[in-house]
Enzyme design. Structure first.
Site, PDB file in Angstrom:
ATOM      1  N   ASP A   8     -52.063  91.517 -50.427  1.00  0.00           N
ATOM      2  CA  ASP A   8     -53.393  90.959 -50.634  1.00  0.00           C
ATOM      3  C   ASP A   8     -54.281  91.556 -49.547  1.00  0.00           C
ATOM      4  O   ASP A   8     -54.265  91.103 -48.406  1.00  0.00           O
ATOM      5  CB  ASP A   8     -53.358  89.437 -50.521  1.00  0.00           C
ATOM      6  N   GLU A  67     -53.413  93.514 -55.149  1.00  0.00           N
ATOM      7  CA  GLU A  67     -54.495  92.860 -55.867  1.00  0.00           C
ATOM      8  C   GLU A  67     -55.674  93.817 -55.988  1.00  0.00           C
ATOM      9  O   GLU A  67     -56.022  94.515 -55.043  1.00  0.00           O
ATOM     10  CB  GLU A  67     -54.909  91.584 -55.138  1.00  0.00           C
ATOM     11  N   ASP A 139     -53.009  83.972 -46.857  1.00  0.00           N
ATOM     12  CA  ASP A 139     -53.043  85.386 -47.258  1.00  0.00           C
ATOM     13  C   ASP A 139     -51.645  85.882 -47.630  1.00  0.00           C
ATOM     14  O   ASP A 139     -51.486  86.673 -48.559  1.00  0.00           O
ATOM     15  CB  ASP A 139     -53.648  86.238 -46.147  1.00  0.00           C
TER      16      ASP A 139
END
Length: 155
Positions: A8, A67, A139
């Site tokens: 991420d 992502e 995260d």
């Protein structure tokens, strides 16, 4: 059997999550954050690249899932995010890892069941799916969710 590295990306905190996949089963290996305590872009990107490279060396993943960038009204933030994402991707590509990309809504829909889930819902479901005793850092949880999404997409 494979090891999936999920990422991420973020300019201040890049989350990572490593899971083991064997047939339909997944298990937790590691997760955390690469913190970039600098406002200098080049230094930030170097920290992300070096951090992802170390994770790849340590865990030898078979693939890299990341992502995709979401659209935002703040163009400056999106550019920073794009740079951070690129640094992580270059690290993975340098190790010849296959690259897979997922939108935030795909990740949320896979893990929680709805594409607009809150971060706390994602965090909770990651904890349940990986049978963890505590919630991972936000995260890191998002990165684990990306890895879980990749696992589901291969089934």
């Amino acid at each position: 059997m494979s090891i999936i590295l999920g990422v991420d990306p973020g300019s201040r905190c890049t989350g990572y999550g490593v899971i083991y996949q064997c047939n339909r089963e997944i298990s937790y290996i590691d997760s955390g954050c690469i913190i970039t305590n600098t406002s200098e872009l080049a230094s930030c990107l170097k920290l992300i690249y070096t951090g992802i490279s170390k994770i790849i060396k340590k865990f030898s993943p078979n693939c890299f899932a990341v992502e995709q960038i979401f659209m935002s009204k703040n163009v400056h933030s999106v550019l920073k995010l794009g740079h951070a994402r690129s640094a992580a991707i270059v690290a993975a590509i340098n190790y010849d890892l296959p690259l897979f990309e997922y939108t935030a809504s795909q990740v949320k829909k896979t893990v929680v069941g709805i594409g607009n889930a809150e971060k706390t819902q994602v965090q909770y479901m990651v904890r349940m799916l990986l049978k963890l005793s505590i919630n991972p850092q936000v995260d890191a949880s998002d990165a684990l969710a990306v890895a879980i999404t990749h696992h589901h997409s291969t089934q």
